[in-house]
Each structure stands twice: as C-alpha cells, then as structure tokens.
Design a protein around this motif. Structure first.
Motif, short mmCIF file in Angstrom:
data_model
loop_
_atom_site.label_atom_id
_atom_site.label_comp_id
_atom_site.label_asym_id
_atom_site.label_seq_id
_atom_site.Cartn_x
_atom_site.Cartn_y
_atom_site.Cartn_z
N GLN A 108 9.02 5.30 -3.50
CA GLN A 108 9.53 6.61 -3.93
C GLN A 108 9.15 7.67 -2.90
O GLN A 108 7.97 7.82 -2.55
CB GLN A 108 8.96 7.00 -5.28
CG GLN A 108 9.45 8.35 -5.79
CD GLN A 108 8.89 8.70 -7.16
OE1 GLN A 108 8.23 7.89 -7.78
NE2 GLN A 108 9.16 9.92 -7.62
N SER A 136 1.79 1.70 7.11
CA SER A 136 1.51 1.64 5.67
C SER A 136 0.08 1.20 5.39
O SER A 136 -0.55 0.51 6.20
CB SER A 136 2.49 0.70 4.96
OG SER A 136 2.37 -0.62 5.46
N THR A 188 -2.18 6.02 -7.13
CA THR A 188 -1.51 4.96 -7.86
C THR A 188 -1.51 3.73 -6.97
O THR A 188 -1.13 3.82 -5.80
CB THR A 188 -0.06 5.34 -8.22
OG1 THR A 188 -0.06 6.52 -9.03
CG2 THR A 188 0.62 4.20 -8.98
N GLY A 212 -0.69 0.36 -4.98
CA GLY A 212 0.54 -0.13 -4.37
C GLY A 212 0.59 0.13 -2.89
O GLY A 212 -0.43 0.01 -2.20
N GLU A 213 1.76 0.52 -2.40
CA GLU A 213 1.95 0.76 -0.97
C GLU A 213 2.17 2.23 -0.69
O GLU A 213 3.06 2.86 -1.27
CB GLU A 213 3.16 -0.03 -0.45
CG GLU A 213 3.40 0.19 1.05
CD GLU A 213 4.70 -0.43 1.54
OE1 GLU A 213 4.64 -1.26 2.47
OE2 GLU A 213 5.76 -0.08 0.99
N LEU A 253 5.48 6.43 -1.75
CA LEU A 253 4.53 5.73 -2.60
C LEU A 253 5.31 4.74 -3.45
O LEU A 253 6.13 5.15 -4.27
CB LEU A 253 3.75 6.70 -3.48
CG LEU A 253 2.75 6.06 -4.45
CD1 LEU A 253 1.70 5.23 -3.70
CD2 LEU A 253 2.08 7.12 -5.32
N ASN A 254 5.08 3.46 -3.19
CA ASN A 254 5.79 2.39 -3.89
C ASN A 254 7.30 2.60 -3.84
O ASN A 254 8.01 2.44 -4.84
CB ASN A 254 5.30 2.30 -5.34
CG ASN A 254 3.85 1.86 -5.42
OD1 ASN A 254 3.38 1.08 -4.60
ND2 ASN A 254 3.13 2.36 -6.40
N ASN A 299 -2.07 -0.47 1.95
CA ASN A 299 -1.80 -1.15 0.69
C ASN A 299 -3.08 -1.32 -0.12
O ASN A 299 -4.16 -1.59 0.44
CB ASN A 299 -1.19 -2.53 0.94
CG ASN A 299 0.19 -2.45 1.53
OD1 ASN A 299 1.18 -2.39 0.82
ND2 ASN A 299 0.27 -2.45 2.86
#
Length: 300
Positions: A134, A175, A156, A158-159, A131-132, A177
């Motif tokens: 991480q 992915s 959250t 993002g990607e 996630l983003n 987004n």
C-alpha cells in the motif's frame, strides 16, 4: 566549503571517516568511533548509504528506521519536520554529536502499533514508500532536512519498501522485512582461495536469516566459530562500536544479524574449513582453499 577559482566555485567536503576505527573512545563501553561509511567489519552504514546516494551515477534508494520517541526529527503539523539534537549522557562530549549520524537501523521489527520514523536516502526524482504493497505517498528530495525524506507510521509487520522514480519510471527499490526466528546461517567470503604464505587472509561474513531469508536483526545470538585445516583464526567481531568483547576468541554476539571472522593461511597448502554454529544447534560451514605459493609469487 568552497574556494573561488576565477569566476567558478569548486565545492568540497571533509568526511570523517571512511572506515570505523578504534581509539578516541568513550564513554565506556564505546571502543572507538563509528562515524563512518563502513563499520568495524566493513558493513555499509546508513551514513555510507546516504553519501553513496550523493556520488553514484546510477539510481539509488535506501531506508532505515527509528522509534519515533527516540528520533531527533519530530513532525509538527504547522512547521513540518523539526530537528532537536539528542543529548549525550556525558555533557562534556555533546560536541561529538556534530560528527555522529542519526540512530537509525536497518530493521522493520517493532512492537505492534509502535510509532516509527522512516529515513529515506535517495538520488532519484521521486521516492514512494509502500507498506505491504500500500502506497504511503511520494516525496521529492530537497536541500531541506539534510536531503532526507521522512515518513512516520505505526508499525505493522510485513514489508516496508521504497521505490525511486526518474521521470515517472521506476529506477530502484530497497526493502526491509519483518523477520521471525533464525532458521539458517548464511556464510560468504571475499575470497575462497588463499596463498599458503603465512600472510594471506580471508574475511568470512556471517548473516543470520529466518525461514524466508530475511536477516534476523532484532535479536542478538551467540555465534560460535570452529576452524580446521591449514589456517588460523585471527579474530572475530560484529561491527558494533559498543562491542568490547575480546576479538581473539572463538565466539561473538551477532549485531543486527551479522558477525565476521578473519582467517589467515599458514605456510602449508590445503583446505581450511570454518564451521559457524549457534547455541540452538544450527550450523553452517564454508571451505577455503590454500594453495602453494609458486616461485614467481614468492617474490612479491
């Protein structure tokens, strides 16, 4: 099931179906059954991605999501992931769940901090969710839980990305987004050249994207079609089994950011231009070429 030949077992599977179809409908407004690898306009479904991961020789990973409170899989700290079959509003049709897939979607757009469950389908040794950027950890596919990997996390923006590894080496990734508002209409077609024979058809696919090119799949938009030149529009659709709009018209609501029109050639050669627009003023066009049929082609 499996049949025994000598000392060997030959595994087999019955799949219903490859392509979504109308009929066996209900309850209203369900127009048919999308229990398939491809929806009504040919978009690959999550089920299709899962089965593809079984059959492909090359590495594949895929992910889809669902709100935690709507998921049939719930995590228990002592027992792990537990499955509770969802109920059909019509009790007489509860049997249908045996054929249906999970209600997951290709989207990463939810309210902030909404608990979301992620399904990952993979044929690699390990899969790692990010996630983003991480890492949320690696998992290995087993025969438990329908060969699906699960993560639960608060949303959250993002990607959200899954990476598949074999022997510790990255092999594939997929992915989703978080998107913003529609900024452009992307058009593609399975063929740009048609035969002017009153028969040949092309499928024009519509994808609504934001300024970053991400598919806008969390909101529906009215998609308008206008055709000019030597062709005719056979129908429009969005692939959704709950879409009961008239298919023989010049607009349709997008579903998961997509729609489609089927264009047929006439017997007159020339250009065929399809213009697709939204009510907010955005538009895009694609031109197909209808070519005269030669005598050799005419004998088909």
């Amino acid at each position: 099931m499996a049949s025994r030949i000598g000392e060997e077992f030959v595994p087999g599977i019955f799949v219903w179906t490859g392509f979504a179809y109308k009929g066996e409908a209900g309850p209203w407004p369900r127009k048919g059954l999308e229990i398939s690898f491809f929806d009504y306009v040919g978009n690959k479904t999550p089920r299709g991605h899962q089965f593809e991961s079984f059959w492909l020789n090359q590495p594949k990973v895929y992910l889809a999501t669902i709100e935690a409170e709507k998921s049939e899989y719930q995590y228990d700290s002592e027992q792990g992931w537990l499955f509770t079959e969802r109920t059909n509003p019509n009790k007489r049709m509860q049997w249908l769940r045996k054929w249906e897939w999970f209600n997951v979607r290709e989207t990463w757009n939810y309210p902030a901090n909404q608990d979301v469950i992620v399904h990952v389908y993979s044929n690699t040794d390990e899969s790692e969710l990010f996630l983003n950027g991480q890492s949320l950890g690696k998992q290995r596919i087993t025969d438990d839980n329908d060969r699906i990997l699960f993560w639960q996390l608060p949303f959250t923006a993002g990607e959200l990305k899954v990476v598949g590894y074999n022997n510790g080496v990255k092999q594939a990734e997929y992915s989703l987004n978080t998107h913003s508002e529609v900024a452009a209409i992307k058009l593609s077609t399975n063929k740009k050249q048609l035969s002017a024979d009153n028969y040949d058809v092309a499928h024009v696919n519509v994808k609504l994207v934001d300024k970053n090119g991400f598919t806008v799949n969390a909101q529906a938009h009215k998609v308008n079609f206008a055709l000019s030149g030597n062709g005719q529009m056979l129908g429009v659709d969005n692939g959704w089994e709950m879409n009961v709009e008239n298919a023989i018209k010049e607009n349709v609501q997008s579903y998961l950011g997509k729609a489609m029109a089927i264009i047929q050639a006439t017997d007159e050669p020339g250009n065929i231009t399809l213009t697709v627009s939204l009510d907010n003023g955005l538009s895009s066009s694609i031109t197909l070429i209808s070519k005269a049929v030669t005598s050799k082609e005419g004998g088909k």
